[in-house]
Motif scaffolding. Sequence first.
Motif, PDB file in Angstrom:
ATOM      1  N   TYR A 187       1.176  -0.956  -0.457  1.00  0.00           N
ATOM      2  CA  TYR A 187      -0.329   0.042   0.377  1.00  0.00           C
ATOM      3  C   TYR A 187       0.834   1.082  -0.321  1.00  0.00           C
ATOM      4  O   TYR A 187       2.125   1.228  -0.258  1.00  0.00           O
ATOM      5  N   HIS A 188       0.141   2.756  -0.655  1.00  0.00           N
ATOM      6  CA  HIS A 188       1.238   3.855  -0.704  1.00  0.00           C
ATOM      7  C   HIS A 188       0.694   4.731   0.431  1.00  0.00           C
ATOM      8  O   HIS A 188      -0.677   4.980   1.062  1.00  0.00           O
ATOM      9  N   LEU A 226      -0.405   8.409   1.868  1.00  0.00           N
ATOM     10  CA  LEU A 226      -0.647   9.265   0.873  1.00  0.00           C
ATOM     11  C   LEU A 226      -0.889  10.509   1.857  1.00  0.00           C
ATOM     12  O   LEU A 226      -1.167  10.382   2.776  1.00  0.00           O
ATOM     13  N   ALA A 257      -9.274   1.461   1.631  1.00  0.00           N
ATOM     14  CA  ALA A 257      -8.624   2.297   2.129  1.00  0.00           C
ATOM     15  C   ALA A 257      -9.790   4.198   2.234  1.00  0.00           C
ATOM     16  O   ALA A 257      -9.401   4.983   3.265  1.00  0.00           O
ATOM     17  N   VAL A 310      -2.976   5.823   4.942  1.00  0.00           N
ATOM     18  CA  VAL A 310      -3.230   5.216   3.591  1.00  0.00           C
ATOM     19  C   VAL A 310      -4.294   5.583   2.732  1.00  0.00           C
ATOM     20  O   VAL A 310      -5.198   5.818   1.868  1.00  0.00           O
ATOM     21  N   THR A 325      -7.769   1.289 -10.108  1.00  0.00           N
ATOM     22  CA  THR A 325      -6.814   2.096  -9.556  1.00  0.00           C
ATOM     23  C   THR A 325      -5.429   0.758  -8.981  1.00  0.00           C
ATOM     24  O   THR A 325      -4.204   0.735  -8.852  1.00  0.00           O
ATOM     25  N   PHE A 385      -1.478   2.895  -8.961  1.00  0.00           N
ATOM     26  CA  PHE A 385      -0.643   2.234  -8.894  1.00  0.00           C
ATOM     27  C   PHE A 385       0.892   1.526  -8.575  1.00  0.00           C
ATOM     28  O   PHE A 385       2.162   2.326  -8.491  1.00  0.00           O
TER      29      PHE A 385
HETATM   30  O1  C5P Z   1      -7.750  -0.003  -0.104  1.00  0.00           O
HETATM   31  P1  C5P Z   1      -8.708  -0.136  -1.531  1.00  0.00           P
HETATM   32  O2  C5P Z   1      -9.723  -1.557  -2.069  1.00  0.00           O
HETATM   33  O3  C5P Z   1      -9.516   0.869  -2.598  1.00  0.00           O
HETATM   34  O4  C5P Z   1      -7.667   0.157  -2.783  1.00  0.00           O
HETATM   35  C1  C5P Z   1      -7.495  -1.223  -3.564  1.00  0.00           C
HETATM   36  C2  C5P Z   1      -6.181  -0.623  -4.141  1.00  0.00           C
HETATM   37  O5  C5P Z   1      -5.357   0.204  -4.383  1.00  0.00           O
HETATM   38  C3  C5P Z   1      -5.366  -1.508  -3.639  1.00  0.00           C
HETATM   39  O6  C5P Z   1      -4.998  -3.007  -3.554  1.00  0.00           O
HETATM   40  C4  C5P Z   1      -3.511  -1.350  -3.467  1.00  0.00           C
HETATM   41  O7  C5P Z   1      -3.139  -1.791  -4.717  1.00  0.00           O
HETATM   42  C5  C5P Z   1      -3.597   0.138  -4.102  1.00  0.00           C
HETATM   43  N1  C5P Z   1      -3.581   1.544  -3.088  1.00  0.00           N
HETATM   44  C6  C5P Z   1      -2.733   1.922  -2.354  1.00  0.00           C
HETATM   45  N2  C5P Z   1      -2.303   2.894  -1.342  1.00  0.00           N
HETATM   46  C7  C5P Z   1      -3.429   3.216  -0.738  1.00  0.00           C
HETATM   47  C8  C5P Z   1      -5.014   3.115  -1.648  1.00  0.00           C
HETATM   48  C9  C5P Z   1      -4.764   1.996  -2.283  1.00  0.00           C
HETATM   49  O8  C5P Z   1      -1.528   1.399  -2.913  1.00  0.00           O
HETATM   50  N3  C5P Z   1      -2.982   4.179  -0.188  1.00  0.00           N
END
Ligand code: C5P
Length: 290
Positions: free
Chosen positions: A28-29, A31, A140, A156, A182, A186
Amino acid sequence: MPALPARWLAAAKINLALHVTAQRPDGYHDLESLVVFADLGDAVSVSRADTLSLEVSGPFAAHAPGGPENLGWRAALALDRAAGNGGRGAAIALSKEIPAGTGFGGGSADAATVLIALNTLWDLGLSNRELAGIGAPLGADIAMCVHSRALLAGGVGDAIEAVPGMPPLSMLLVWPGRSVSTPAVFRALTERSNPPLPKLGADWLRTPAAVVDYLSGTRNDLEPVARSLEPAISDALDAIAATSGCALARMSGSGAGCFGIYPDMDQARAAAVEIGCAYPDWWVRATLAS
Ligand code: C5P
């Protein structure tokens, strides 16, 4: 006569700025994002029932599964579990008014709204902070959608700080009819440790013009990657930027939804008409966001 089901707005979220500052060991990232919410969104209604059910209707019903596959269903189960595994039931109806998978919150806004609505229906008395904590592991963006007012997000996307006093912004939302994944956006990032958002000055947010001024020093770090994966995003951004009065054109979240900011709602509505006529296949709405 049976009571009408309570109806809740799952407001569309808009990332005014989104800086990706680091990648975590779990992939995850981290942000930093300045986020506001539209005065439009999906509609969630809940009513009493012995078992759990979730039906999806509306113009974008095809964008979301019904039943246990829906993030809202998982949110309902998580809430029931957190409140002591009561096996509570509810009939949840979701009207998909905005396209999903577009960077405007979609499933996260729906799930957050299910948590809020069931907290009331089941009389659980949990705080928004507790609801956000229950929703965060499911997605997230759910915590920010529980808050559903101007905010700064860290972590995140789940560490929420309110931004009180933000003036409502006259905005245009545009989805050019194409979706980007998504995780793919990323994954395709080449730069994952970008500078954080500039600090908020004491009086930066007094007027919409001051917000735009602040935003001129910010970015959406996902936008260049998403544009290379889906060229329709560039078409949407060019079309928004070319409308009269547009002060800023940018992508929301991981796309492909984009937004424009205007000095007033008359100009935002005029831009909606202009783009709606030129691109009849696109989804276009003017909205007052805060
Ligand atoms: O948590 P969510 O289902 O919204 O995130 C979808 C995808 O987006 C995650 O599996 C991840 O690959 C990426 N993501 C990320 N960093 C975040 C939010 C999402 O890398 N802060």
